[in-house]
Design a protein around this motif. Sequence first.
Motif, PDB file in Angstrom:
ATOM      1  N   SER A 170       0.362   0.365  -4.532  1.00  0.00           N
ATOM      2  CA  SER A 170      -0.862   1.149  -4.681  1.00  0.00           C
ATOM      3  C   SER A 170      -0.666   2.306  -5.664  1.00  0.00           C
ATOM      4  O   SER A 170      -1.634   2.801  -6.242  1.00  0.00           O
ATOM      5  CB  SER A 170      -1.346   1.662  -3.333  1.00  0.00           C
TER       6      SER A 170
ATOM      7  N   THR B 136      -6.289  -5.101   6.914  1.00  0.00           N
ATOM      8  CA  THR B 136      -5.946  -4.806   5.517  1.00  0.00           C
ATOM      9  C   THR B 136      -5.543  -6.107   4.811  1.00  0.00           C
ATOM     10  O   THR B 136      -6.278  -6.606   3.958  1.00  0.00           O
ATOM     11  CB  THR B 136      -4.823  -3.757   5.386  1.00  0.00           C
TER      12      THR B 136
ATOM     13  N   ASN C 206      -4.637   4.377  -1.023  1.00  0.00           N
ATOM     14  CA  ASN C 206      -4.942   3.435   0.065  1.00  0.00           C
ATOM     15  C   ASN C 206      -5.478   4.259   1.229  1.00  0.00           C
ATOM     16  O   ASN C 206      -5.348   5.481   1.230  1.00  0.00           O
ATOM     17  CB  ASN C 206      -3.691   2.658   0.495  1.00  0.00           C
TER      18      ASN C 206
ATOM     19  N   ASN D 250       0.812  -1.224   0.000  1.00  0.00           N
ATOM     20  CA  ASN D 250       0.000   0.000   0.000  1.00  0.00           C
ATOM     21  C   ASN D 250       0.837   1.263   0.000  1.00  0.00           C
ATOM     22  O   ASN D 250       0.286   2.348  -0.114  1.00  0.00           O
ATOM     23  CB  ASN D 250      -0.921   0.019   1.233  1.00  0.00           C
TER      24      ASN D 250
ATOM     25  N   GLY E 257      -5.802   0.350  -2.833  1.00  0.00           N
ATOM     26  CA  GLY E 257      -4.907  -0.350  -1.921  1.00  0.00           C
ATOM     27  C   GLY E 257      -5.674  -1.411  -1.147  1.00  0.00           C
ATOM     28  O   GLY E 257      -6.907  -1.385  -1.118  1.00  0.00           O
ATOM     29  N   LYS E 258      -4.922  -2.327  -0.531  1.00  0.00           N
ATOM     30  CA  LYS E 258      -5.560  -3.315   0.349  1.00  0.00           C
ATOM     31  C   LYS E 258      -6.383  -2.605   1.402  1.00  0.00           C
ATOM     32  O   LYS E 258      -5.946  -1.568   1.880  1.00  0.00           O
ATOM     33  CB  LYS E 258      -4.482  -4.161   1.056  1.00  0.00           C
TER      34      LYS E 258
ATOM     35  N   ASP F 283      -4.929   3.381   4.689  1.00  0.00           N
ATOM     36  CA  ASP F 283      -4.341   3.021   5.988  1.00  0.00           C
ATOM     37  C   ASP F 283      -4.279   4.252   6.887  1.00  0.00           C
ATOM     38  O   ASP F 283      -3.738   5.286   6.484  1.00  0.00           O
ATOM     39  CB  ASP F 283      -2.912   2.506   5.802  1.00  0.00           C
TER      40      ASP F 283
END
Lengths: 303, 303
Positions: free
Chosen positions: B87, B256, B188, B58, B223-224, B190
């Motif tokens: 990502s 994730t 992403n 990511n 992204g995850k 996160d």
Amino acid sequence: MTAHINSKEQVEAILDKYDYFLFDCDGVLWLGDHLLPWVVETLDLLKQRGKSIVFVTNNSTKSRNDYLKKFAKLGIDGIKKQEVFGSSYASANYIDKILKLPKEQKIWVLGEQGIEQELSELGYKTIGGSDPAYNIQFDENHPDLNQLDDSVGAVIAGLTTNVNYLKLSITLQYLLKNNKSLPFIATNIDSTFPMKGKLMIGAGSIIETVSFASGRQPDAICGKPNQSMMDSIKADNPPLQQSPARGLMIGDRLNTDMRFGLEGGLDTLLVLTGIESLQSIEQSNIKPTYYANKLGDFYQLTK
Amino acid sequence: MTAHINSKEQVEAILDKYDYFLFDCDGVLWLGDHLLPWVVETLDLLKQRGKSIVFVTNNSTKSRNDYLKKFAKLGIDGIKKQEVFGSSYASANYIDKILKLPKEQKIWVLGEQGIEQELSELGYKTIGGSDPAYNIQFDENHPDLNQLDDSVGAVIAGLTTNVNYLKLSITLQYLLKNNKSLPFIATNIDSTFPMKGKLMIGAGSIIETVSFASGRQPDAICGKPNQSMMDSIKADNPPLQQSPARGLMIGDRLNTDMRFGLEGGLDTLLVLTGIESLQSIEQSNIKPTYYANKLGDFYQLTK
């Protein structure tokens, strides 16, 4: 039904009905650095009629002293410090009066000088804030990231146009410190504010970053529409505390100013010189008591 | 029940069961700049057994070419560009393959060179991003704030440690432009990432600022755990597309990496060298198929 103020009789009725006139500033009195028309005359009219005036602003970058200078610079004279209620003062006051943080504890500030000055007046030391030592490129080895100051007892976050990754990262470390136990005070949570016809990033949007990263919501929000600010105003103004319905909150935003007045038990007046339009009133759940095209209509309609 | 990988037989069973091994990088292969033990040997073991490997990350600050350099620098040799899925690449790919943005349109980037390089490889021009002209003190009269580039056809936002108020403000103007119609791509979301034992501000926390200010959620998250990234990986790897259950997603984060594998129909393996512990597995709704103390156990257990 929100009444449109467009006659002398309506203005006179309002002058009879209310003792306290609370004002949002930007979008009501001025736009950026431009005073709106007939504002000085309207404020004079209120003072001549013996009305109490309180200026309520969510802009935490300025202290009350800064606001007095701004009023004077724009030609609004004779404003007293106790008539100005900013989110920087309200936040500092909250730390002092509600949290009763001991004066030997410091406050980490993500924000500007307004917050620092109000805290300093109350006897607190701050770190972060406007200190130019933090206006630097991010470095993962910055000493503040790796050695938090154990004397820091609270975190205040507000608007800063000097935001950077280092300040956000240090703020995050303090928010996570001691199992997320340091008090987290937001000056206000406005997502945007208007500047020269554009919407700019507001305090609330910057606070979102550290809030999302830390998984914490602010413990207190010391700006409109949060009632901790109204409580402070009422505490300094006992007649308003006793009879909130004798107060009129005047502002340019439905979801902050109008909601703030409404939830505080005051009547409300929306002016259309800021970000809202007649259409926004129709589309909103929040219905002000009155609306006016501009604040200066108060003076003009009495002529 | 998540099985603990602690015997040679389990490792051999896994090597029989899966053809595709998808890896998160930081917290699995390395921590910051430190390679974790027996990672090279474990990757060699997988290659010797003819397994397909995909590195999924990511971190949008790096391009795939940057990652190849990082792998080589840490002593992991022989990695091919198509084995790396970042990502930044996934976002650029999304703009090209899904949005089919014409190449004469530019992309405003809130982020770093990784995004710019991947977009450039696909034939797009960017503005913003790592351009040092934007690493300056905020000025409300900055020309970019007052004159948006009409050739900008999309906005990509990701992690940048060079975030500042000017970049956030210009990003906001593009997100609001044309009645909020420009596509808004997040690399992403996160909230944080680990660095030297601390949690740092992640892409998602920075994106929150412009998302909250604009009142917009990203139109796509590349992204995850978002499956648009998994779809891209599968598109480049037809056998995994046909039989996702022959794939194993290995990572250090439940919400994730593990969620990403699970929702993509793969089995999952959590390593405890990153931010999660055995306790996190017990407390989470997301139950990986396996967990291991570290990735290198694969190699060590076969000895």
